[in-house]
Design a protein around this motif. Structure first.
Motif, PDB file in Angstrom:
ATOM      1  N   SER A   1      12.484  -0.187 -34.253  1.00 66.45           N
ATOM      2  CA  SER A   1      12.250   0.233 -32.869  1.00 66.45           C
ATOM      3  C   SER A   1      11.225   1.375 -32.821  1.00 66.45           C
ATOM      4  O   SER A   1      10.266   1.352 -32.037  1.00 66.45           O
TER       5      SER A   1
ATOM      6  N   ARG B   1      12.036   6.944 -25.098  1.00 62.16           N
ATOM      7  CA  ARG B   1      12.114   5.482 -25.036  1.00 62.16           C
ATOM      8  C   ARG B   1      12.845   4.943 -26.259  1.00 62.16           C
ATOM      9  O   ARG B   1      13.669   4.054 -26.180  1.00 62.16           O
ATOM     10  N   TYR B   2      12.506   5.515 -27.419  1.00 58.04           N
ATOM     11  CA  TYR B   2      13.175   5.130 -28.677  1.00 58.04           C
ATOM     12  C   TYR B   2      14.673   5.442 -28.584  1.00 58.04           C
ATOM     13  O   TYR B   2      15.524   4.614 -28.894  1.00 58.04           O
TER      14      TYR B   2
ATOM     15  N   ARG C   1      16.568   5.769 -25.954  1.00 64.03           N
ATOM     16  CA  ARG C   1      17.258   4.882 -24.994  1.00 64.03           C
ATOM     17  C   ARG C   1      17.425   3.486 -25.591  1.00 64.03           C
ATOM     18  O   ARG C   1      18.468   2.869 -25.494  1.00 64.03           O
ATOM     19  N   GLU C   2      16.356   2.999 -26.220  1.00 64.91           N
ATOM     20  CA  GLU C   2      16.392   1.649 -26.779  1.00 64.91           C
ATOM     21  C   GLU C   2      17.494   1.515 -27.834  1.00 64.91           C
ATOM     22  O   GLU C   2      18.166   0.512 -27.923  1.00 64.91           O
ATOM     23  N   ARG C   3      17.693   2.555 -28.631  1.00 62.27           N
ATOM     24  CA  ARG C   3      18.681   2.490 -29.700  1.00 62.27           C
ATOM     25  C   ARG C   3      20.092   2.843 -29.232  1.00 62.27           C
ATOM     26  O   ARG C   3      21.070   2.418 -29.830  1.00 62.27           O
TER      27      ARG C   3
END
Ligand SMILES: Cc1cc2nc3c(=O)[nH]c(=O)nc-3n(C[C@H](O)[C@H](O)[C@H](O)COP(=O)(O)OP(=O)(O)OC[C@H]3O[C@@H](n4cnc5c(N)ncnc54)[C@H](O)[C@@H]3O)c2cc1C
Length: 386
Positions: free
Chosen positions: A307, A329-330, A332-334
């Motif tokens: 990611s 963003r990283y 949130r994505e994880r």
């Protein structure tokens, strides 16, 4: 010395972050460089990982997977999970689920060797090893001081330095640590009956025994038990340990012979309160440690690397890799995937560790019921295959 990115920690996750950030100027600070190894056909390491098909795809994309000698890889075609009432069980089967394999088993040193071979050939990467990060100052950039006095400056520092992360502590990121009250005893064995590329797991009302297939007639054991029981197992001679494992696995694989001395790992759960700050990100065990019962710790770390790499090398970031909005963003994505895995692993551990006949009936009935519900089973499987 100035870089786009400094990765602290040369374990599987740090090395994967460095690979996934190809195209950027990267420094990798690693406590040690894995010794170049030649793997003897009969010598298998006790420390192995079950890698999900998603992790394998990622390792293939960063040109590491295909460099692993095929004779050191074992595909898992089925998984059998047993409850603690003798009758309860659940089976996952790759063929029924429409996938080629559920996981691949690979030794730690074999994976590390393939990763480091790829790193040694990577343009734009400078490796500092053996070296340790001793100080970090965050401001308009990250300044990293190594133990030999050298200073590195980067737009982003990634802490992939494991459960005891120095980077996490130096950045003032709090971490919640809860011991599981168990120690994992690991060792490899030869088994009398063929394992059929099946991974076996027995929930034993607290302790959890897993036998993972290795090439030929070998299996790799992870037995999570109370610390006192771990001390007893560690003190057994090879024959007695083999007999204990044979008995605990209900002789499923026949007689069991120890191939290497056991090793012990105390188990705890660690959750960092955040994964990013301006100019800083955490990945792998530095950010999250989970019980090995689902074999997902490294898989989560590799997903972090994937990611982060995709975000950093995707659309050119306006303000550079250390930009906080990009790093959020990283995070949130994880966040969701890590939370879901942590909850599932912790829930299973609590459910199968709970005392009393009611809890026992419930978990064993749950196992049997899930086994008969293909929709639920497939949903569980889809999650594990990521
Ligand atoms: C018994 C057991 C079985 C497991 N089985 C599985 C499995 O089947 N599947 C799975 O997915 N996961 C499994 N896991 C989890 C997996 O082992 C970890 O999640 C994974 O190894 C974490 O990798 P990492 O690179 O984040 O950390 P580490 O492997 O701990 O690497 C961190 C690196 O950072 C370096 N370092 C530390 N401090 C510094 C510093 N100040 N400066 C420079 N370098 C530093 C260290 O030397 C080390 O090389 C298991 C765990 C256990 C205990």
């Amino acid at each position: 010395m100035r870089f786009d990115l400094v990765v602290v920690g040369g374990g599987a996750v740090g090395a994967s972050v460095a690979r996934a950030a190809r195209g950027l100027s990267v420094a990798l600070v690693a406590g040690a460089r894995p010794a170049a190894a030649r793997f003897a056909p009969d010598d298998f390491e006790g420390r192995v990982y079950a890698l999900s098909p998603g992790s394998v795809e990622f390792l293939r994309a960063i040109r590491v997977w295909d460099a692993i000698p095929p004779d050191r890889l074992t595909p898992v075609h089925a998984m059998r999970v047993f409850g603690d009432d003798r009758a309860a069980s659940m089976t996952f089967d790759a063929y029924d689920s429409g996938v080629a394999e559920l996981a691949w088993i690979v030794e730690d040193r074999v994976l590390q060797e393939a990763l480091w071979r790829a790193l040694d050939a990577q343009d734009g990467l400078e490796i500092f090893a053996p070296a340790r990060c001793e100080a970090i100052a965050l401001g308009d950039s990250a300044r990293i001081t190594l133990d030999d006095g050298r200073m590195l400056e980067a737009d982003l520092v990634v802490g992939a330095d494991g459960a005891e992360s120095f980077v996490r502590a130096a950045a003032g990121i709090a971490a919640r640590e809860i011991p599981y009250g168990q120690t994992a005893v690991i060792a490899n064995f030869a088994c009398e009956r063929p394992h059929g590329n099946t991974a076996f797991q027995w929930f034993q009302g607290g302790p959890i025994l897993a036998l993972l297939p290795l090439p030929g007639d070998r299996v790799s054991m992870v037995w999570s038990v109370a610390p006192e029981r771990a001390a007893e197992l560690m003190a057994l001679d090879a024959d007695a340990l083999g007999r204990s494992v044979c008995e605990a696995s209900k002789s499923k694989l026949g007689a069991i012979t120890a191939l290497c001395p056991p090793q012990a790992y105390p188990l705890r759960r660690i959750t960092a309160s955040r994964m990013v700050l301006p100019h800083l990100a955490l990945a792998g065990d530095a950010a999250h440690v989970v019980h090995p019962l689902a074999g997902q710790g490294l898989n989560l770390g590799l997903q972090d690397a994937q990611s982060l790499g995709a975000i950093l090398t995707g659309r050119p970031p306006v303000r550079g890799p250390g930009d906080y909005l990009l790093l959020r963003r990283y995070e949130r994505e994880r966040g969701e995937a890590i939370l879901a895995m942590r909850a599932a692993v912790h829930g299973l551990h609590s459910l199968f560790g709970a005392a009393g006949p009611a809890a026992r009936r419930l978990r064993n009935a749950g196992l049997n019921l899930t086994d008969r519900m293909p929709v639920l089973k497939n949903a569980l499987l889809r999650h594990a295959l990521r």
